[in-house]
Design a protein around this motif. Structure first.
Motif, PDB file in Angstrom:
ATOM      1  N   SER A   1      13.760  28.659 -34.141  1.00 43.94           N
ATOM      2  CA  SER A   1      13.926  27.208 -34.075  1.00 43.94           C
ATOM      3  C   SER A   1      14.842  26.803 -35.223  1.00 43.94           C
ATOM      4  N   THR A   2      15.708  25.826 -34.959  1.00 41.90           N
ATOM      5  CA  THR A   2      16.680  25.401 -35.956  1.00 41.90           C
ATOM      6  C   THR A   2      16.556  23.905 -36.225  1.00 41.90           C
TER       7      THR A   2
ATOM      8  N   SER B   1      18.306  28.459 -24.637  1.00 46.92           N
ATOM      9  CA  SER B   1      18.019  27.465 -25.677  1.00 46.92           C
ATOM     10  C   SER B   1      17.683  26.118 -25.060  1.00 46.92           C
ATOM     11  N   ALA B   2      17.051  25.297 -25.871  1.00 48.49           N
ATOM     12  CA  ALA B   2      16.772  23.907 -25.522  1.00 48.49           C
ATOM     13  C   ALA B   2      17.012  23.065 -26.762  1.00 48.49           C
ATOM     14  N   ASN B   3      17.487  21.858 -26.570  1.00 49.74           N
ATOM     15  CA  ASN B   3      17.751  20.955 -27.682  1.00 49.74           C
ATOM     16  C   ASN B   3      16.519  20.130 -28.018  1.00 49.74           C
ATOM     17  N   VAL B   4      16.226  20.033 -29.302  1.00 50.15           N
ATOM     18  CA  VAL B   4      15.204  19.097 -29.765  1.00 50.15           C
ATOM     19  C   VAL B   4      15.891  17.741 -29.875  1.00 50.15           C
ATOM     20  N   PRO B   5      15.440  16.736 -29.135  1.00 48.65           N
ATOM     21  CA  PRO B   5      16.201  15.486 -29.054  1.00 48.65           C
ATOM     22  C   PRO B   5      16.171  14.689 -30.353  1.00 48.65           C
TER      23      PRO B   5
ATOM     24  N   ARG C   1      15.401  28.541 -29.360  1.00 48.19           N
ATOM     25  CA  ARG C   1      16.295  29.509 -28.732  1.00 48.19           C
ATOM     26  C   ARG C   1      15.702  30.917 -28.704  1.00 48.19           C
TER      27      ARG C   1
ATOM     28  N   GLY D   1      20.165  16.248 -34.198  1.00 46.78           N
ATOM     29  CA  GLY D   1      21.285  16.458 -33.290  1.00 46.78           C
ATOM     30  C   GLY D   1      21.721  17.896 -33.177  1.00 46.78           C
ATOM     31  N   GLN D   2      21.179  18.780 -34.029  1.00 50.17           N
ATOM     32  CA  GLN D   2      21.519  20.203 -33.987  1.00 50.17           C
ATOM     33  C   GLN D   2      20.272  21.080 -33.831  1.00 50.17           C
ATOM     34  N   SER D   3      19.113  20.459 -33.752  1.00 51.06           N
ATOM     35  CA  SER D   3      17.867  21.206 -33.686  1.00 51.06           C
ATOM     36  C   SER D   3      17.692  21.834 -32.309  1.00 51.06           C
ATOM     37  N   THR D   4      17.279  23.096 -32.288  1.00 58.07           N
ATOM     38  CA  THR D   4      17.121  23.820 -31.029  1.00 58.07           C
ATOM     39  C   THR D   4      15.901  24.729 -31.071  1.00 58.07           C
TER      40      THR D   4
END
Length: 263
Positions: A51-52, A73-77, A61, A56-59
């Motif tokens: 997880s990152t 991957s999926a984006n954390v909104p 993966r 706007g850049q959190s994912t």
């Protein structure tokens, strides 16, 4: 942990005198996305998950360990700043930094299933066979019910009776909690009953090898491959992920692509 705190440069990072040297060596290294602000790392069913952070850049993966490529991957909104993550049954649970909101993702397709809440900040996350363990940047570790995310108990982490704060990314290995200490080059092994630190691994050779000018590019990320008996470690925006194994190195061990690092 997210980004540098305003007063972080005014305080030295926590360091712990080793109580027990586990004698790990660098067995190999693998490429890692240098843009990934690593917040959580775990190894499950033969695959590496990460997880990152950053809004706007959190994912969330899944990573190909050998190549470093992101397989899914999926984006954390926004406005959430992604933090630690862990597998539980057929889900990935992940935290956010200051919002007090966590996420449940489907392990297979990475679709968001639901959200949960908690008090305070979210930093690291790991699990035992029947509960989750969460760090919040203090010297406290919370033991959590994975079904409803309610807090069951806490322990205070200490070294020789002294509180050790900034506990960050977590991993459960053979009945012990391992934790990054934010802004340091150490990971520490913690007794889950008493909170006492019983082991320390000094990874300064790795942080020296990375030699980043980015203040926030610190050691962060611990994943245990139980079947392979190897420890995988990396850092925020690090271009490499390192495989550590117990015992003295063999003639084939080491990071061949970083010979100057003397690893």
């Amino acid at each position: 942990m997210g980004v540098q705190l305003a007063n972080a440069q005014q305080r030295p990072p926590e360091t712990v005198k080793p109580v027990l040297d586990n004698s790990y060596h660098v067995a190999a290294c693998y490429p890692h996305d240098p843009k990934a602000f690593t917040q959580g790392l775990f190894f499950y069913d033969g695959a590496l998950y990460e997880s990152t952070g950053h809004v706007g850049q959190s994912t969330i993966r899944r990573i190909n360990l050998e190549s470093g490529e992101v397989e899914q991957s999926a984006n954390v909104p926004p406005p959430f700043f992604g933090e630690g993550s862990v597998q539980w049954k057929d889900e990935i649970l992940s935290l956010s930094w200051k919002a007090g909101v966590g996420f449940r993702w489907n392990l297979n397709d990475f679709k968001e299933k639901s959200r949960f809440s908690y008090a305070g900040e979210g930093w690291g996350l790991t699990r035992t066979d029947n509960e989750l363990i969460m760090s919040d940047g203090t010297n406290q570790l919370r033991f959590i019910d994975p079904e409803d995310f309610s807090e069951k108990r806490r322990i205070a982490v200490t070294a020789n009776g002294r509180p050790i704060a900034r506990l960050n990314e977590l991993e459960w290995i053979d009945g012990k909690i391992w934790a990054n200490i934010w802004m340091s080059s150490q990971i520490v092994g913690i007794n889950p009953d008493s909170g006492a630190i019983s082991s320390v691994i000094n990874l300064k050779p790795l942080t020296d090898a990375i030699a980043s000018s980015d203040f926030n590019a610190v050691l962060n990320g611990i994943a245990w491959d139980a079947k392979g008996e190897r420890l995988l470690v990396t850092g925020k925006r690090w271009p490499w992920l390192f495989e550590l194994r117990k015992g003295p190195p063999t003639k084939d061990a080491g990071c061949k692509t970083l010979p100057a690092a003397k690893l």
